[in-house]
Design a protein around this motif. Structure first.
Motif, PDB file in Angstrom:
ATOM      1  N   GLY A 115      -7.190   1.505  -3.103  1.00  0.00           N
ATOM      2  CA  GLY A 115      -5.884   0.941  -3.427  1.00  0.00           C
ATOM      3  C   GLY A 115      -4.823   1.276  -2.414  1.00  0.00           C
ATOM      4  O   GLY A 115      -3.945   0.464  -2.124  1.00  0.00           O
ATOM      5  N   ALA A 116      -4.897   2.493  -1.853  1.00  0.00           N
ATOM      6  CA  ALA A 116      -3.900   2.911  -0.877  1.00  0.00           C
ATOM      7  C   ALA A 116      -4.314   2.544   0.539  1.00  0.00           C
ATOM      8  O   ALA A 116      -3.495   2.108   1.347  1.00  0.00           O
ATOM      9  N   VAL A 174       4.489  -0.988  -9.161  1.00  0.00           N
ATOM     10  CA  VAL A 174       3.635  -1.195  -7.993  1.00  0.00           C
ATOM     11  C   VAL A 174       3.467  -2.684  -7.717  1.00  0.00           C
ATOM     12  O   VAL A 174       3.531  -3.134  -6.567  1.00  0.00           O
ATOM     13  N   CYS A 221       0.830  -1.209   0.000  1.00  0.00           N
ATOM     14  CA  CYS A 221       0.000   0.000   0.000  1.00  0.00           C
ATOM     15  C   CYS A 221       0.862   1.255   0.000  1.00  0.00           C
ATOM     16  O   CYS A 221       0.463   2.294  -0.543  1.00  0.00           O
ATOM     17  N   TRP A 277       4.535  -4.867  -4.357  1.00  0.00           N
ATOM     18  CA  TRP A 277       3.638  -5.787  -3.645  1.00  0.00           C
ATOM     19  C   TRP A 277       4.262  -7.179  -3.537  1.00  0.00           C
ATOM     20  O   TRP A 277       4.246  -7.806  -2.476  1.00  0.00           O
ATOM     21  N   SER A 311       4.813   5.783 -10.577  1.00  0.00           N
ATOM     22  CA  SER A 311       5.158   4.365 -10.683  1.00  0.00           C
ATOM     23  C   SER A 311       4.295   3.700 -11.746  1.00  0.00           C
ATOM     24  O   SER A 311       3.105   4.000 -11.887  1.00  0.00           O
ATOM     25  N   SER A 316       2.651   6.375  -5.531  1.00  0.00           N
ATOM     26  CA  SER A 316       2.211   6.625  -6.908  1.00  0.00           C
ATOM     27  C   SER A 316       1.061   7.626  -6.970  1.00  0.00           C
ATOM     28  O   SER A 316       1.041   8.509  -7.836  1.00  0.00           O
ATOM     29  N   LYS A 317       0.109   7.539  -6.029  1.00  0.00           N
ATOM     30  CA  LYS A 317      -1.096   8.369  -6.100  1.00  0.00           C
ATOM     31  C   LYS A 317      -0.913   9.768  -5.516  1.00  0.00           C
ATOM     32  O   LYS A 317      -1.420  10.751  -6.051  1.00  0.00           O
ATOM     33  N   LEU A 339       2.468   0.293 -13.483  1.00  0.00           N
ATOM     34  CA  LEU A 339       1.748  -0.838 -12.917  1.00  0.00           C
ATOM     35  C   LEU A 339       2.714  -1.942 -12.526  1.00  0.00           C
ATOM     36  O   LEU A 339       2.564  -2.580 -11.472  1.00  0.00           O
ATOM     37  N   VAL A 399       1.494   2.183  -3.493  1.00  0.00           N
ATOM     38  CA  VAL A 399       0.327   2.838  -4.097  1.00  0.00           C
ATOM     39  C   VAL A 399       0.248   4.289  -3.634  1.00  0.00           C
ATOM     40  O   VAL A 399      -0.043   5.203  -4.424  1.00  0.00           O
ATOM     41  N   CYS A 400       0.505   4.530  -2.342  1.00  0.00           N
ATOM     42  CA  CYS A 400       0.508   5.900  -1.830  1.00  0.00           C
ATOM     43  C   CYS A 400       1.541   6.757  -2.553  1.00  0.00           C
ATOM     44  O   CYS A 400       1.281   7.920  -2.902  1.00  0.00           O
TER      45      CYS A 400
END
Length: 213
Positions: free
Chosen positions: A201-202, A111, A93, A115, A106, A99-100, A108, A96-97
């Protein structure tokens, strides 16, 4: 050693054990210390004469932990589950944070790789302690097929949720300023549907509207 056999240096383990078996009891006691193959023979062929010939000799023993000694306590297993689940949430997560909210840009693949590495690290850290369930669904599935005790499942699940919540809190503390900036830039009002979607997602998972309508 007074009863050392020079010829045993080049012997195979089977021939070495045979030569020891045919030797007098006194020589067997000393000769058995010359090779690992003969130690196993000694364990099943000890004689009173051997004890008399070498009363002060230390015998080689193979120590094998019993299942009770090898199993970690329930508390240790729950701590491992919390730690492992926290690693997954903090790493996966957290990617994702980044990236967002932090402009990480980042891909796909990037990310997904974060993971994957987080899950792998969590498994390597906890597999020898708790079995690396790391997910309530995994724990429930193992209980359903009889691979995990049902009475321990609530504690495992509680530990997993606790580890995930703590890791999510750490992620939020790290990215809180970036989240506020992201909401301001996108005109998102905290608590609205758009705000909930921005956390997907985050910090949680929401259905994909393009898929479920």
């Amino acid at each position: 050693l007074p009863y050392y056999y020079p010829s045993t240096v080049s012997m195979t383990p089977l021939r070495f054990a045979s030569s020891i078996a045919s030797a007098p009891a006194a020589r067997r006691c000393v000769g058995l210390g010359l090779g690992g193959a003969a130690i196993a023979w000694h364990a099943s062929h000890r004689t009173p004469a051997c004890e008399e010939a070498a009363p002060g000799r230390r015998e080689a023993k193979l120590l094998v932990a019993s299942p009770a000694e090898a199993t970690p306590s329930l508390a240790a297993r729950c701590i491992a589950e919390a730690l492992g689940t926290g690693i997954i949430v903090a790493g996966g997560c957290g990617a994702v944070c980044t990236s967002k909210y932090a402009g990480g840009n980042s891909t796909l693949f990037g990310v997904a790789a974060a993971w994957g590495m987080s899950v792998a690290l969590a498994v390597y850290v906890t597999r020898a302690v708790s079995g690396a369930h790391l997910n309530p669904a995994v724990t429930c599935a193992l209980v359903a097929i009889g691979k995990a005790p049902a009475e321990e499942a609530p504690l495992y699940i509680g530990a997993q949720c606790a580890g995930a919540f703590v890791a999510a809190g750490v992620n939020y503390a790290i990215f809180s300023a970036a989240i506020v900036a992201h909401e301001a830039a996108a005109g998102i009002v905290r608590g609205s549907a758009a705000s909930a979607a921005s956390y997907a997602g985050a910090f949680g998972m929401l259905p994909n509207a393009a898929v479920v309508g």
